[in-house]
Design an enzyme around this catalytic site. Structure first.
Site, PDB file in Angstrom:
ATOM      1  CG  ASP A 143      93.159  59.380  34.194  1.00  0.00           C
ATOM      2  OD1 ASP A 143      94.324  59.791  34.384  1.00  0.00           O
ATOM      3  OD2 ASP A 143      92.897  58.335  33.571  1.00  0.00           O
ATOM      4  CG  HIS A 203      96.393  58.758  43.837  1.00  0.00           C
ATOM      5  ND1 HIS A 203      95.051  58.865  44.056  1.00  0.00           N
ATOM      6  CD2 HIS A 203      96.636  57.446  43.612  1.00  0.00           C
ATOM      7  CE1 HIS A 203      94.505  57.653  43.973  1.00  0.00           C
ATOM      8  NE2 HIS A 203      95.444  56.773  43.708  1.00  0.00           N
ATOM      9  CD  GLU A 206     100.453  55.782  42.731  1.00  0.00           C
ATOM     10  OE1 GLU A 206      99.834  56.717  42.177  1.00  0.00           O
ATOM     11  OE2 GLU A 206     100.088  54.592  42.637  1.00  0.00           O
TER      12      GLU A 206
HETATM   13  C1  6MZ Z   1      96.963  56.032  40.446  1.00  0.00           C
HETATM   14  C2  6MZ Z   1      95.209  54.618  40.010  1.00  0.00           C
HETATM   15  C3  6MZ Z   1      95.865  53.562  40.672  1.00  0.00           C
HETATM   16  O1  6MZ Z   1      88.449  55.134  37.929  1.00  0.00           O
HETATM   17  O2  6MZ Z   1      88.066  53.463  36.120  1.00  0.00           O
HETATM   18  N1  6MZ Z   1      94.040  54.152  39.563  1.00  0.00           N
HETATM   19  N2  6MZ Z   1      95.760  55.844  39.902  1.00  0.00           N
HETATM   20  N3  6MZ Z   1      97.659  55.066  41.068  1.00  0.00           N
HETATM   21  C4  6MZ Z   1      97.159  53.813  41.195  1.00  0.00           C
HETATM   22  N4  6MZ Z   1      97.938  52.868  41.778  1.00  0.00           N
HETATM   23  C5  6MZ Z   1      98.011  51.512  41.388  1.00  0.00           C
HETATM   24  N5  6MZ Z   1      95.053  52.503  40.649  1.00  0.00           N
HETATM   25  C6  6MZ Z   1      93.933  52.872  39.976  1.00  0.00           C
HETATM   26  O3  6MZ Z   1      89.407  52.835  38.152  1.00  0.00           O
HETATM   27  C7  6MZ Z   1      90.623  52.668  37.460  1.00  0.00           C
HETATM   28  C8  6MZ Z   1      91.402  53.964  37.464  1.00  0.00           C
HETATM   29  O4  6MZ Z   1      91.829  54.294  38.791  1.00  0.00           O
HETATM   30  C9  6MZ Z   1      93.087  54.950  38.775  1.00  0.00           C
HETATM   31  C10 6MZ Z   1      93.525  55.030  37.322  1.00  0.00           C
HETATM   32  O5  6MZ Z   1      93.143  56.282  36.786  1.00  0.00           O
HETATM   33  C11 6MZ Z   1      92.720  53.910  36.673  1.00  0.00           C
HETATM   34  O6  6MZ Z   1      92.499  54.097  35.290  1.00  0.00           O
HETATM   35  P1  6MZ Z   1      88.163  53.692  37.597  1.00  0.00           P
HETATM   36  O7  6MZ Z   1      87.005  53.140  38.345  1.00  0.00           O
END
Ligand code: 6MZ
Length: 336
Positions: A143, A203, A206
């Site tokens: 993250d 990513h 974005e």
């Molecule tokens: C960037 C994203 C995301 O890791 O706790 N996450 N990061 N862009 C996006 N676009 C919408 N969607 C999700 O899953 C949740 C985490 O995934 C990342 C973010 O860090 C989010 O807190 P996990 O399983």
């Protein structure tokens, strides 16, 4: 959700899912279980998902993940979430899945980053033992909000599990709020991961303001790109960024509903899938966060097909081509 005959085609279509954040993929049914385990939090399901016709800024989407993280803070929760998510992807006709998740520690419950990863691996193994027709791999997520030191810890954890998880941990994801931090600080960490044989899905672009960062990170180069929404010149990116992607043949993971609901793309028809697909570049349809954005992979394929007038033959090829982009070992079979 989908009309019957067409719906059945997309559900039966054997699919590969390469961009799925674990805690963003939690279904309504699983969410109800989690909410009932923690009634004192007073969380309503409407706080954890963005329904049909609704749109939120990306910033608001990140608030939703914070709510979900409150509900998923024990090993038991993670096991529930991961097994349910894998079963749901399998029921949707996904034959190969790469899940990604950010290892978290929770002082109150004794959850450590290591036990977090172990629990996801346990869920994958449990599903395998159940005989589900799905092959699952795991990417540890960095993250970007958490800075370089934590990123390095995540790489070390990924290295450790790459060696000890029977090939289930295959790589790293860089995700989180794109407006926070700068990729240049993470370059040495990502380079190290790459040198160790971990695959990288980053990513990139974005949001519009990340051109310099994308340019730097593309030099690694990553093995796949998440979103890449603003890379191409038509939306303020540049030809030189596009050329780097093409030269290294880096596949893109494209998530239509997520980008439309998160307001980084104005409408389905304006999605950058069109740009890359027309170039013949590897473009993999993915869900991103099927729970938060109330979708599934069949629906995303159907949306791509109807929006961009893809024949069933073209849809079939699209799903077959995704096999070339997986991080797991070569799949011996063509999907059938
Ligand atoms: C960037 C994203 C995301 O890791 O706790 N996450 N990061 N862009 C996006 N676009 C919408 N969607 C999700 O899953 C949740 C985490 O995934 C990342 C973010 O860090 C989010 O807190 P996990 O399983």
């Amino acid at each position: 959700m989908m009309d019957n005959e067409a719906g059945a085609f997309y559900r039966k279509l054997p699919k590969v899912e390469l961009h799925a954040h674990l805690n963003g993929s939690v279904s309504v049914q699983t969410m109800e279980k989690l909410i009932s385990r923690k009634p004192h939090l007073n969380i309503k399901h409407s706080m954890t998902a963005i329904g049909k016709g609704q749109r939120r800024t990306l910033d608001e989407c990140f608030q939703v993940f914070k709510v979900i993280h409150q509900l998923v803070d024990t090993e038991e929760d993670i096991l529930t979430v991961a097994t349910d998510v894998i079963r749901e992807f399998a029921a949707d006709g996904v034959k190969y899945l790469e899940l990604r998740s950010t290892p978290r520690e929770e002082k109150n419950t004794g959850l450590t980053k290591k036990s977090y990863v172990e629990t996801v691996i346990k869920a994958i193994q449990q599903c395998k033992n159940e005989g589900l027709d799905i092959d699952v791999r795991f990417l540890l997520a960095i993250d970007r909000r958490n800075g370089t030191e934590v990123a390095m810890e995540t790489v070390e954890l990924a290295e450790e599990f790459m060696l000890s998880s029977d090939g289930l941990v295959v790589g790293l994801d860089l995700s989180g709020d794109p407006t926070v931090g700068h990729g240049k600080d993470l370059l040495p960490v990502l380079q190290r991961a790459k040198n160790c044989g971990l695959k990288l899905s980053l990513h990139l672009s974005e949001v519009p303001s990340q051109l310099e960062e994308s340019d730097l990170l593309l030099n690694l180069p990553p093995d796949r790109i998440g979103h890449g929404t603003f890379l191409h010149p038509e939306v303020g990116g540049s030809q030189s960024l596009v050329d780097k992607v093409l030269k290294n043949n880096i596949p893109l993971e494209l998530c239509l509903t997520s980008n439309v609901k998160g307001k980084t793309v104005p409408s389905y028809s304006k999605h950058h899938f069109k740009y890359w697909y027309q170039l013949g570049h590897p473009s993999v349809i993915c869900t991103d966060d099927k729970g938060v954005f109330c979708t599934d992979l069949s629906q995303e394929y159907q949306l791509a097909a109807t929006t961009f007038s893809l024949s069933r033959e073209a849809v079939w090829q699209l799903s077959q081509q995704a096999i070339d982009c997986i991080f797991g070992p070569e799949m011996p079979l063509v999907l059938q």
